[in-house]
Design a protein around this motif. Structure first.
Motif, PDB file in Angstrom:
ATOM      1  N   THR A  51     -10.420   1.840  -4.864  1.00  0.00           N
ATOM      2  CA  THR A  51      -9.875   1.793  -3.508  1.00  0.00           C
ATOM      3  C   THR A  51      -9.632   0.336  -3.143  1.00  0.00           C
TER       4      THR A  51
ATOM      5  N   TYR B 127      -6.922  12.716  -8.773  1.00  0.00           N
ATOM      6  CA  TYR B 127      -5.931  12.145  -9.709  1.00  0.00           C
ATOM      7  C   TYR B 127      -6.431  12.212 -11.145  1.00  0.00           C
ATOM      8  N   MET B 128      -7.716  11.942 -11.333  1.00  0.00           N
ATOM      9  CA  MET B 128      -8.282  11.924 -12.684  1.00  0.00           C
ATOM     10  C   MET B 128      -8.218  13.303 -13.294  1.00  0.00           C
TER      11      MET B 128
ATOM     12  N   CYS C 140     -10.937   8.182   0.260  1.00  0.00           N
ATOM     13  CA  CYS C 140     -10.086   7.558  -0.757  1.00  0.00           C
ATOM     14  C   CYS C 140     -10.617   7.837  -2.160  1.00  0.00           C
ATOM     15  N   ARG C 141     -11.929   7.792  -2.317  1.00  0.00           N
ATOM     16  CA  ARG C 141     -12.537   8.117  -3.608  1.00  0.00           C
ATOM     17  C   ARG C 141     -12.159   9.535  -4.040  1.00  0.00           C
TER      18      ARG C 141
ATOM     19  N   VAL D   3      -9.647   3.194 -11.850  1.00  0.00           N
ATOM     20  CA  VAL D   3      -9.347   3.689 -10.508  1.00  0.00           C
ATOM     21  C   VAL D   3     -10.157   2.903  -9.490  1.00  0.00           C
TER      22      VAL D   3
ATOM     23  N   PHE E  25      -4.893   3.311 -11.344  1.00  0.00           N
ATOM     24  CA  PHE E  25      -4.535   4.089 -10.166  1.00  0.00           C
ATOM     25  C   PHE E  25      -5.395   3.596  -9.009  1.00  0.00           C
ATOM     26  N   LEU E  26      -4.751   3.060  -7.973  1.00  0.00           N
ATOM     27  CA  LEU E  26      -5.455   2.549  -6.802  1.00  0.00           C
ATOM     28  C   LEU E  26      -5.075   3.343  -5.561  1.00  0.00           C
ATOM     29  N   VAL E  27      -6.039   3.472  -4.674  1.00  0.00           N
ATOM     30  CA  VAL E  27      -5.822   4.143  -3.394  1.00  0.00           C
ATOM     31  C   VAL E  27      -5.975   3.095  -2.301  1.00  0.00           C
TER      32      VAL E  27
ATOM     33  N   PHE F 220      -0.183   3.679  -7.540  1.00  0.00           N
ATOM     34  CA  PHE F 220      -1.031   3.614  -6.351  1.00  0.00           C
ATOM     35  C   PHE F 220      -0.489   4.583  -5.313  1.00  0.00           C
TER      36      PHE F 220
ATOM     37  N   TYR G 190      -8.729   9.638  -5.652  1.00  0.00           N
ATOM     38  CA  TYR G 190      -8.622   9.241  -7.054  1.00  0.00           C
ATOM     39  C   TYR G 190      -9.368  10.187  -7.986  1.00  0.00           C
TER      40      TYR G 190
END
Length: 92
Positions: A10, A91-92, A84-85, A8, A38-40, A64, A88
Protein backbone atom coordinates in the motif's frame (compact mmCIF):
# COMPACT_ATOMS: atom_id res chain seq x y z
CA UNK A 1 13.65 -23.32 -12.54
CA UNK A 2 11.72 -20.14 -13.31
CA UNK A 3 11.69 -18.13 -10.08
CA UNK A 4 8.90 -15.56 -9.80
CA UNK A 5 7.83 -13.17 -7.09
CA UNK A 6 4.94 -10.77 -6.64
CA UNK A 7 5.66 -7.64 -4.62
CA UNK A 8 2.52 -6.03 -3.20
CA UNK A 9 1.92 -3.11 -0.89
CA UNK A 10 0.00 0.00 0.00
CA UNK A 11 1.21 3.52 -0.74
CA UNK A 12 0.20 7.08 -0.01
CA UNK A 13 2.07 10.33 -0.60
CA UNK A 14 5.19 8.66 -1.98
CA UNK A 15 5.73 10.84 -5.05
CA UNK A 16 9.15 12.04 -3.90
CA UNK A 17 10.51 8.60 -3.01
CA UNK A 18 8.72 5.79 -4.88
CA UNK A 19 10.95 5.68 -7.97
CA UNK A 20 14.17 5.55 -5.98
CA UNK A 21 12.83 3.06 -3.44
CA UNK A 22 11.35 0.83 -6.11
CA UNK A 23 14.74 0.66 -7.85
CA UNK A 24 16.38 -0.41 -4.59
CA UNK A 25 13.78 -3.11 -3.93
CA UNK A 26 13.86 -4.40 -7.50
CA UNK A 27 17.64 -4.60 -7.36
CA UNK A 28 17.38 -6.64 -4.16
CA UNK A 29 14.92 -8.97 -5.90
CA UNK A 30 17.01 -9.29 -9.06
CA UNK A 31 17.79 -12.95 -8.31
CA UNK A 32 14.24 -13.72 -9.43
CA UNK A 33 13.54 -14.33 -13.11
CA UNK A 34 10.31 -12.34 -12.93
CA UNK A 35 9.30 -9.67 -10.44
CA UNK A 36 5.77 -8.34 -10.66
CA UNK A 37 4.66 -5.34 -8.62
CA UNK A 38 1.13 -4.44 -7.56
CA UNK A 39 0.54 -1.38 -5.36
CA UNK A 40 -2.66 -0.02 -3.86
CA UNK A 41 -2.74 3.77 -3.51
CA UNK A 42 -5.14 5.80 -1.43
CA UNK A 43 -5.55 9.29 -0.09
CA UNK A 44 -2.44 10.80 -1.63
CA UNK A 45 -2.35 14.58 -1.67
CA UNK A 46 0.81 14.83 -3.75
CA UNK A 47 1.68 13.62 -7.26
CA UNK A 48 1.80 9.92 -6.29
CA UNK A 49 -0.79 8.77 -8.84
CA UNK A 50 0.97 10.59 -11.69
CA UNK A 51 4.30 9.01 -10.72
CA UNK A 52 2.71 5.56 -10.50
CA UNK A 53 1.18 6.07 -13.95
CA UNK A 54 4.61 7.02 -15.30
CA UNK A 55 6.21 3.91 -13.78
CA UNK A 56 3.43 1.70 -15.16
CA UNK A 57 3.98 3.06 -18.67
CA UNK A 58 7.67 2.16 -18.51
CA UNK A 59 7.33 -1.24 -16.83
CA UNK A 60 4.88 -3.88 -17.99
CA UNK A 61 5.39 -5.83 -14.74
CA UNK A 62 4.15 -2.91 -12.64
CA UNK A 63 0.48 -2.38 -11.85
CA UNK A 64 -1.37 -0.25 -9.36
CA UNK A 65 -4.85 0.77 -8.41
CA UNK A 66 -5.66 4.26 -7.16
CA UNK A 67 -8.54 4.18 -4.71
CA UNK A 68 -8.30 7.92 -4.17
CA UNK A 69 -10.14 9.21 -1.11
CA UNK A 70 -10.94 6.53 1.47
CA UNK A 71 -10.54 8.85 4.46
CA UNK A 72 -14.21 9.77 4.57
CA UNK A 73 -15.38 6.15 4.44
CA UNK A 74 -12.60 4.85 6.73
CA UNK A 75 -11.51 7.69 9.04
CA UNK A 76 -9.09 5.49 10.99
CA UNK A 77 -5.74 4.97 9.25
CA UNK A 78 -5.50 1.30 10.24
CA UNK A 79 -8.94 0.62 8.73
CA UNK A 80 -7.80 2.23 5.45
CA UNK A 81 -4.62 0.18 5.38
CA UNK A 82 -6.59 -3.00 6.07
CA UNK A 83 -9.02 -2.17 3.27
CA UNK A 84 -6.13 -1.61 0.85
CA UNK A 85 -4.45 -4.81 2.04
CA UNK A 86 -7.62 -6.72 1.22
CA UNK A 87 -7.50 -5.30 -2.31
CA UNK A 88 -4.02 -6.69 -2.94
CA UNK A 89 -4.93 -10.02 -1.31
CA UNK A 90 -7.74 -10.37 -3.86
CA UNK A 91 -5.25 -9.50 -6.60
CA UNK A 92 -2.90 -12.28 -5.50
Amino acid sequence: MNKKILLVGTVSNVAKTIEKELKVVLKALSLFDLVQVFLVESDSTDETVKILEKIALKNRNFEFIALEKLKNKYPHRIARIAYCRNIYIKYM
